[in-house]
Design a protein around this motif. Sequence first.
Motif, PDB file in Angstrom:
ATOM      1  N   ALA A   1       0.830  -1.208   0.000  1.00  0.00           N
ATOM      2  CA  ALA A   1       0.000   0.000   0.000  1.00  0.00           C
ATOM      3  C   ALA A   1       0.863   1.256   0.000  1.00  0.00           C
ATOM      4  N   SER A   2       1.979   1.237   0.711  1.00  0.00           N
ATOM      5  CA  SER A   2       2.820   2.424   0.773  1.00  0.00           C
ATOM      6  C   SER A   2       3.755   2.529  -0.422  1.00  0.00           C
ATOM      7  N   ALA A   3       3.887   1.469  -1.210  1.00  0.00           N
ATOM      8  CA  ALA A   3       4.802   1.473  -2.352  1.00  0.00           C
ATOM      9  C   ALA A   3       4.066   1.728  -3.662  1.00  0.00           C
ATOM     10  N   GLN A   4       2.840   2.261  -3.609  1.00  0.00           N
ATOM     11  CA  GLN A   4       2.091   2.515  -4.827  1.00  0.00           C
ATOM     12  C   GLN A   4       2.784   3.594  -5.658  1.00  0.00           C
ATOM     13  N   ILE A   5       2.810   3.378  -6.961  1.00  0.00           N
ATOM     14  CA  ILE A   5       3.422   4.335  -7.876  1.00  0.00           C
ATOM     15  C   ILE A   5       2.395   5.413  -8.203  1.00  0.00           C
ATOM     16  N   GLU A   6       2.855   6.649  -8.210  1.00  0.00           N
ATOM     17  CA  GLU A   6       1.966   7.753  -8.542  1.00  0.00           C
ATOM     18  C   GLU A   6       1.514   7.641  -9.992  1.00  0.00           C
ATOM     19  N   SER A   7       0.321   8.071 -10.264  1.00  0.00           N
ATOM     20  CA  SER A   7      -0.214   8.086 -11.620  1.00  0.00           C
ATOM     21  C   SER A   7      -0.867   9.440 -11.867  1.00  0.00           C
ATOM     22  N   PRO A   8      -0.057  10.454 -12.165  1.00  0.00           N
ATOM     23  CA  PRO A   8      -0.603  11.804 -12.320  1.00  0.00           C
ATOM     24  C   PRO A   8      -1.248  12.076 -13.679  1.00  0.00           C
ATOM     25  N   VAL A   9      -1.371  11.059 -14.541  1.00  0.00           N
ATOM     26  CA  VAL A   9      -2.012  11.242 -15.837  1.00  0.00           C
ATOM     27  C   VAL A   9      -3.156  10.242 -15.975  1.00  0.00           C
ATOM     28  N   LYS A  10      -4.322  10.739 -16.369  1.00  0.00           N
ATOM     29  CA  LYS A  10      -5.479   9.889 -16.656  1.00  0.00           C
ATOM     30  C   LYS A  10      -5.743   9.980 -18.153  1.00  0.00           C
ATOM     31  N   TRP A  11      -5.898   8.833 -18.795  1.00  0.00           N
ATOM     32  CA  TRP A  11      -6.119   8.779 -20.236  1.00  0.00           C
ATOM     33  C   TRP A  11      -7.555   8.380 -20.547  1.00  0.00           C
ATOM     34  N   THR A  12      -8.131   8.991 -21.586  1.00  0.00           N
ATOM     35  CA  THR A  12      -9.407   8.557 -22.149  1.00  0.00           C
ATOM     36  C   THR A  12      -9.216   8.394 -23.656  1.00  0.00           C
ATOM     37  N   PHE A  13      -9.919   7.427 -24.222  1.00  0.00           N
ATOM     38  CA  PHE A  13      -9.785   7.105 -25.638  1.00  0.00           C
ATOM     39  C   PHE A  13     -11.182   7.045 -26.251  1.00  0.00           C
ATOM     40  N   THR A  14     -11.438   7.924 -27.230  1.00  0.00           N
ATOM     41  CA  THR A  14     -12.753   8.003 -27.861  1.00  0.00           C
ATOM     42  C   THR A  14     -12.588   8.176 -29.368  1.00  0.00           C
ATOM     43  N   ALA A  15     -13.680   7.936 -30.097  1.00  0.00           N
ATOM     44  CA  ALA A  15     -13.682   8.147 -31.550  1.00  0.00           C
ATOM     45  C   ALA A  15     -14.865   9.034 -31.916  1.00  0.00           C
TER      46      ALA A  15
END
Length: 153
Positions: free
Chosen positions: A21-35
């Motif tokens: 739980a304390s070793a989680q990697i940060e994920s400061p980018v959220k991606w969305t994919f649409t057409a």
Amino acid sequence: MSVLRLAPLAGLVTILVAGPASAQIESPVKWTFTARKVNAATYEVHMTATVDGGWRLYAQQAGEGPTPTRFTLKTSPQVALKGSVMEVGRPIVAQDTAFNTRLKYYQNQVDFVQKVTVKGKAPAALKGSVEFMVADDHQALPPKALDFKVALK
């Protein structure tokens, strides 16, 4: 006496449970994919990155140092690419503190757009992956890769 034997084991269990739980990697980018359908055979595939405050997502042509944002798109007999991936956003070209050089990057949001043409009437999709790197004023995170699939309908 049996309580004393279990005490070290309880500490180990606590470390094993709390460690991940304390070793989680940060994920400061959220991606969305649409057409978005442009006409009967043409679509715009939007690969949108929403970047957390204080973080930078490096452009496709970022400059020397970081891993630039790269898209690997898989064509098929049914789906063909038209041109290259365009960047739609407000690029910043500035001295980057993480790499100590001038770089091109985006903050907040950027939309990467690829036009594709579809042949035939059967359901089609564009598959691919994006490799990207982010940094803030204190650290640069290692590059990440993310697979995606966008239905073209």
